[in-house]
Structures are given as C-alpha cells and as structure tokens.
Design a protein around this motif. Structure first.
Motif, PDB file in Angstrom:
ATOM      1  N   LEU A 188       0.832  -1.202   0.000  1.00  0.00           N
ATOM      2  CA  LEU A 188       0.000   0.000   0.000  1.00  0.00           C
ATOM      3  C   LEU A 188       0.866   1.252   0.000  1.00  0.00           C
ATOM      4  CD1 LEU A 188      -2.632   1.609   0.306  1.00  0.00           C
ATOM      5  CD2 LEU A 188      -2.454   1.253   2.791  1.00  0.00           C
ATOM      6  N   LEU A 189       1.898   1.277   0.824  1.00  0.00           N
ATOM      7  CA  LEU A 189       2.773   2.453   0.875  1.00  0.00           C
ATOM      8  C   LEU A 189       3.455   2.692  -0.463  1.00  0.00           C
ATOM      9  CD1 LEU A 189       4.379   2.019   4.403  1.00  0.00           C
ATOM     10  CD2 LEU A 189       2.761   3.788   3.696  1.00  0.00           C
ATOM     11  N   SER A 190       3.836   1.611  -1.135  1.00  0.00           N
ATOM     12  CA  SER A 190       4.479   1.743  -2.441  1.00  0.00           C
ATOM     13  C   SER A 190       3.520   2.344  -3.462  1.00  0.00           C
ATOM     14  CB  SER A 190       4.972   0.377  -2.916  1.00  0.00           C
ATOM     15  OG  SER A 190       5.533   0.464  -4.206  1.00  0.00           O
ATOM     16  N   VAL A 191       2.295   1.818  -3.491  1.00  0.00           N
ATOM     17  CA  VAL A 191       1.289   2.340  -4.427  1.00  0.00           C
ATOM     18  C   VAL A 191       0.940   3.780  -4.078  1.00  0.00           C
ATOM     19  CG1 VAL A 191      -1.111   2.112  -5.161  1.00  0.00           C
ATOM     20  CG2 VAL A 191       0.328   0.074  -4.966  1.00  0.00           C
ATOM     21  N   TRP A 192       0.757   4.062  -2.802  1.00  0.00           N
ATOM     22  CA  TRP A 192       0.397   5.415  -2.362  1.00  0.00           C
ATOM     23  C   TRP A 192       1.472   6.434  -2.724  1.00  0.00           C
ATOM     24  CZ3 TRP A 192       2.774   7.940   2.036  1.00  0.00           C
ATOM     25  CH2 TRP A 192       2.185   9.165   2.370  1.00  0.00           C
ATOM     26  N   SER A 193       2.731   6.071  -2.549  1.00  0.00           N
ATOM     27  CA  SER A 193       3.814   7.012  -2.852  1.00  0.00           C
ATOM     28  C   SER A 193       3.888   7.313  -4.343  1.00  0.00           C
ATOM     29  CB  SER A 193       5.152   6.462  -2.352  1.00  0.00           C
ATOM     30  OG  SER A 193       5.529   5.301  -3.067  1.00  0.00           O
ATOM     31  N   ARG A 194       3.482   6.355  -5.172  1.00  0.00           N
ATOM     32  CA  ARG A 194       3.513   6.565  -6.621  1.00  0.00           C
ATOM     33  C   ARG A 194       2.297   7.336  -7.126  1.00  0.00           C
ATOM     34  NH1 ARG A 194       4.557   1.007  -6.749  1.00  0.00           N
ATOM     35  NH2 ARG A 194       2.568   0.653  -7.798  1.00  0.00           N
ATOM     36  N   THR A 195       1.142   7.061  -6.547  1.00  0.00           N
ATOM     37  CA  THR A 195      -0.105   7.614  -7.090  1.00  0.00           C
ATOM     38  C   THR A 195      -0.552   8.893  -6.401  1.00  0.00           C
ATOM     39  OG1 THR A 195      -1.492   6.323  -5.572  1.00  0.00           O
ATOM     40  CG2 THR A 195      -0.881   5.287  -7.684  1.00  0.00           C
TER      41      THR A 195
END
Length: 259
Positions: A188-195
């Motif tokens: 989730l943190l990875s997706v959140w940081s990208r989007t």
C-alpha cells in the motif's frame, strides 16, 4: 501534499463538518454511532483511524463512500456533498469481495467497463494495476486459486484501476496473518507514494496505524467522537523497530485506554 482553500478544495480532499450518524434500533429506540465529528483529510494524505470497538470507525468510511448518509452535518469530497456510492470513492474491505466467476484480471477490469475506455485500454489498465501490486503473472487465476493476501491485492488493484482521487480502506488487512499483513502494508505504501491518492484507512491495529499514517485519528465511544489527532513525525520510509514509532504506539494506547 497539495494545498487548498476553504472555497476551492484540491482534488482528493475529504471533509467531515460536525457530522452525526444515528441509527434506529430493533426495539424502536435510537443509537448514535458518531457525533460532532469534524475532520479534514488533506489531498495526498494517508490518514489512519483507530479506536475501541463501537467508536464509529467504519461509520466514517461508509459515510464517505456514500453507503450511509449523515443524520446531521456534512460529508464532502472535493467540496461537494457525498450523494451516494460512486466509483471515484472505492472501498477496500476486510474481505476482498471479488467476483468468484471472474479471473483476477476481469475483477480488476470490472469497474473500468463503466467508463468510455476501449476494450484494449481496459485490458492494459487491468494488467498494469495487477503488476503494480505484484500480481503481474496472476491475471488468469480465479479467486479460489489465490491466497488471502493475493485476493486483497486484487481488491486494491480493482479499487485503483479507475484512478480515484480517494481510497477508502476498512480494516483491509485484518483477515490475513501478521507476515502477509506487513507485506500488504508495504504494498500500500508503495502504491500510495507513486499515485499520491488520498487514503482514509481504518484499523484496530495501533502499530499498523502508526506505521502507515501521516496522522492518526484516535476515537472514543459513547457516542463515537474524535479524542485526538496525532501527527506521526517520523520520516519515510519507516522502520517498524524505530523507537519513535514505539513511543507513538504507547501514546495512542494510553489515549484509547483512557476512554
């Protein structure tokens, strides 16, 4: 994080303005789930909500999703009152709620079929979202062939496929084991940081709330209300063993126990 003005909120702004939600009970009486809740979730913020059972955490998610309407006050996204459910306010629940007759790829593509995308674009978007959550090779698998963690990743990919300004998460990792939960948190943190999506994340796990959140909203009961909002001033990426996070966990536990 984007800025906003009172009259022109930036995309992804969630606002509760003196919100109350009351339900009728089976004996003909009434119970108030939350009262006088005022809170702004800033654009691009990952805000977590914790509190004891019955404090109205899930009610807040349902109000933003449009699955419930407030009894009093206003719930707004981007300065507009929430009129009802909509694809741009998807919810990832504790149970993934995948369609068992559809493959992972078809589940992710489901919401996109309400858009004006071509079939080729839908297939491309679904494949990209599965890849973004580490399931690039699992598109042809049915839910019965996936582990609990994989199902939850498909649910996250499906929610993100329509590129919503906000993402609502109701104890999404509560039904998987601790190791898988940690992996999903990092996904989730990875997706959140990208989007840079705005994320409103409800959890019963204080450690999860502190590890993920820019801020942690601590709720109390009788009726549900905000006791305190704690800013987690720890740089990202975070280390779960960081003593500073342990201090925040202890502080929030004391707030909850003091309810």
């Amino acid at each position: 994080m984007a800025t906003m003005t009172a009259n022109h909120p930036s995309p992804g702004t969630i606002r509760f303005d003196r919100v109350e939600k009351t339900y009728q009970t089976t004996d003909g009486g009434y119970t108030t789930a939350v009262a006088d809740v005022s809170l702004t979730v800033e654009p691009g913020e990952l805000l977590t909500v914790v509190g004891p059972s019955g404090c109205g955490k899930t009610t807040l998610i349902r109000l933003v999703a449009g699955l419930e309407a407030p009894t009093a006050g206003r719930v707004q996204v981007d300065g507009t009152d929430v009129p009802g459910p909509a694809p741009e306010r998807p919810v990832v629940f504790q149970e993934p709620r995948l369609f068992p007759w559809l493959t992972a790829r078809e589940n992710v593509a489901f919401g996109l079929r309400e858009t004006d995308h071509t079939e080729a674009k839908i297939r491309q978007r679904a494949a990209e979202q599965l890849k973004s959550v580490g399931l690039g090779d699992a598109g042809g698998a049915y839910p019965t062939e996936l582990s609990g963690g994989m199902k939850q990743r498909v649910g996250l990919a499906r929610a993100l496929a329509v590129q919503p300004p906000v993402l609502l998460m109701d104890e999404p990792f509560g039904s998987v084991d601790a190791h898988t939960s940690r992996d999903l948190q990092d996904d989730l943190l990875s997706v959140w940081s990208r989007t840079e999506r705005t994320v409103l994340f409800v959890t019963h796990d204080i450690g999860e709330a502190v590890y993920l959140g820019d801020r942690v909203v601590v709720m109390g009961t009788d009726p549900g209300h905000i006791r305190e909002t704690v800013t987690v001033d720890v740089a990202r990426p975070r280390d779960r063993t960081d003593p500073a996070l342990a201090d925040y966990r202890e502080r929030i536990l004391e707030l909850i126990d003091g309810n």
